[in-house]
Design a protein around this motif. Structure first.
Motif, PDB file in Angstrom:
ATOM      1  N   TYR A 266      57.679  15.308  88.923  1.00  0.00           N
ATOM      2  CA  TYR A 266      58.264  16.603  88.590  1.00  0.00           C
ATOM      3  C   TYR A 266      59.787  16.511  88.586  1.00  0.00           C
ATOM      4  O   TYR A 266      60.393  15.701  89.288  1.00  0.00           O
ATOM      5  N   PHE A 267      60.396  17.366  87.780  1.00  0.00           N
ATOM      6  CA  PHE A 267      61.850  17.435  87.677  1.00  0.00           C
ATOM      7  C   PHE A 267      62.237  18.899  87.457  1.00  0.00           C
ATOM      8  O   PHE A 267      61.441  19.712  86.992  1.00  0.00           O
ATOM      9  N   TYR A 268      63.491  19.203  87.792  1.00  0.00           N
ATOM     10  CA  TYR A 268      64.026  20.538  87.565  1.00  0.00           C
ATOM     11  C   TYR A 268      65.078  20.488  86.453  1.00  0.00           C
ATOM     12  O   TYR A 268      65.766  19.480  86.258  1.00  0.00           O
ATOM     13  N   LYS A 279      65.749  16.209  91.026  1.00  0.00           N
ATOM     14  CA  LYS A 279      64.566  16.366  91.877  1.00  0.00           C
ATOM     15  C   LYS A 279      64.809  17.330  93.026  1.00  0.00           C
ATOM     16  O   LYS A 279      63.858  17.845  93.608  1.00  0.00           O
ATOM     17  N   ASP A 280      66.065  17.550  93.392  1.00  0.00           N
ATOM     18  CA  ASP A 280      66.402  18.381  94.554  1.00  0.00           C
ATOM     19  C   ASP A 280      67.500  19.355  94.146  1.00  0.00           C
ATOM     20  O   ASP A 280      68.599  18.948  93.795  1.00  0.00           O
ATOM     21  N   ASN A 281      67.194  20.639  94.198  1.00  0.00           N
ATOM     22  CA  ASN A 281      68.164  21.637  93.754  1.00  0.00           C
ATOM     23  C   ASN A 281      69.398  21.695  94.636  1.00  0.00           C
ATOM     24  O   ASN A 281      70.467  22.118  94.190  1.00  0.00           O
ATOM     25  N   ASP A 287      73.349  14.520  92.362  1.00  0.00           N
ATOM     26  CA  ASP A 287      72.273  13.537  92.241  1.00  0.00           C
ATOM     27  C   ASP A 287      71.465  13.825  90.981  1.00  0.00           C
ATOM     28  O   ASP A 287      70.271  14.102  91.045  1.00  0.00           O
ATOM     29  N   VAL A 288      72.111  13.744  89.840  1.00  0.00           N
ATOM     30  CA  VAL A 288      71.467  14.030  88.560  1.00  0.00           C
ATOM     31  C   VAL A 288      70.810  12.757  88.025  1.00  0.00           C
ATOM     32  O   VAL A 288      71.389  11.672  88.079  1.00  0.00           O
TER      33      VAL A 288
END
Length: 391
Positions: A266-268, A279-281, A287-288
């Motif tokens: 999963y990715f945002y 992965k982490d908002n 951390d793109v």
């Protein structure tokens, strides 16, 4: 009071133990937090939470348990916060007034005018129609109204008409441990299955054991690998902005996907896919993950599911530099086409009511890019999306 915190955390499925609670009590006994609620918050979080995935739940429980514990001091009670005064100046215009306000006539004119304003403006403005300010009809600023503007210095969206947001915004990760109010989403997702036996032989094959035993005349146990859903899924979630209205249903969708698919990544993203996802908002600015890395890491047999409301400025899809939070060298439509070229089995699931789609230009644009493979986030919509992915 402290026991309430402990039991509320347990009720919220935060894994806290009696040992950790006693450690907190020992620290309180030694005066580590003294009489400050802020100090106690950091102490309790350090003592009770061992996994950062539970920090959001801890914050919600802590805020609920200790709500209203600290009142303003007597000397400050008569002072009205400046933030309150600012928001009292917000203008809520009638529909007739809104129609009278003309936009600056397109993306290029809007950006060029902003550049000139930044060079010319020397002081703060409020209630006007030209300068960067608050509570006015200028295309630049906060807490006012303009049908096509750039939002600067506003806490959250109000009219959802900005074509660019000139602020650093923080989004939360979706909680994949949410218990579904209904199991129907899981049932619908189970249609996307292709079982295969992989890995070590750890499961008894009863039929083959009986057959082999009867053939050989002695007990001959046969083992097989466990059956798993071999379907591989890439899940892209739109977060923040207008998607805040759909957090609960997206968390339910996320929980169901984590349960049903063994091979899931999963990715945002925000509004539209561009050159980077994350992965982490909490670390999305630092951390793109380059989208090129995703396209080269996961092969074309992955099935792609986008979850988002597709509600944005059309410039975000069609123009370089149209992204609301950063300068994108290539338009969002270009990146969408690259994803769809690599992954032919892809769908877009939209939480917005389907009968509203025709009123939003960006939804129509995304739907066209997806070759009409957009489905509502309903049980029927998920079922149709799974049928599409199974083709």
């Amino acid at each position: 009071m402290f026991l309430n915190l402990f039991f509320e955390l347990k009720q919220a499925n935060v894994p806290v133990s009696l040992k950790e609670y006693l450690l907190l009590m020992e620290a309180m006994d030694k005066g580590v937090a003294e009489y400050s609620l802020d100090d106690f918050y950091y102490l309790a979080r350090s003592a009770l939470i061992k996994d950062e995935r539970h920090l959001d739940k801890f914050d919600r429980v802590f805020g609920h348990v200790f709500k209203g514990l600290e009142a303003p001091s007597e000397g400050d009670a008569h002072e009205i916060p400046e933030e309150w005064l600012r928001k009292m100046a917000e203008r809520f215009l009638s529909e007739e007034e809104k129609k009278q306000i003309e936009s600056l006539g397109g993306w290029d004119n809007l950006m060029e005018t902003l550049k000139k304003r930044l060079e010319e403006q020397k002081k703060r403005h409020q209630g006007g129609n030209k300068w960067i300010g608050t509570a006015g009809t200028s295309p630049f600023g906060a807490y006012g109204y303009n049908p096509e503007g750039i939002r600067i210095g506003q806490h959250e969206s109000r009219h959802r008409r900005a074509v660019k947001v000139w602020d650093k915004r923080e989004f939360k990760n979706l909680d994949d441990q949410v218990e579904l109010g209904t199991r129907n989403i899981k049932v619908a997702l189970r249609r996307l299955r292709k079982f295969a036996r992989t890995g070590a032989a750890t499961q008894l094959d009863l039929d083959d054991t009986i057959k082999s035993t009867a053939h050989k005349g002695f007990l001959d146990i046969k083992m097989v690998a466990e059956r798993h859903n071999a379907v591989k899924v890439l899940l892209f979630f739109d977060v923040g902005g207008s998607m805040d209205d759909y957090v609960k249903v997206c968390e339910e969708m996320f929980s169901a996907c984590r349960t049903e698919f063994k091979h899931l990544e999963y990715f945002y993203f925000h509004n539209c896919i561009y050159e980077g996802v994350w992965k982490d908002n909490k670390r999305r600015h630092n951390d793109v993950i380059p989208l090129w890395d995703v396209l080269h890491t996961y092969p074309s047999d992955y099935k792609v599911i986008f979850v988002g409301d597709a509600s944005m400025s059309p410039y975000e899809i069609s123009y370089p530099g149209g992204a609301v939070e950063h300068w994108n060298e290539e338009a969002g439509a270009v990146w969408m086409e690259r994803v769809l070229q690599v992954y032919p089995h892809a769908v877009w699931i939209n939480p917005v009511q389907q009968n509203w789609w025709r009123h939003t230009m960006s939804i129509q644009m995304i739907k066209q890019l997806m070759s009409d493979r957009m489905y509502p986030l309903t049980l029927e919509g998920i079922d149709l999306a799974i049928q599409e992915l199974n083709k």
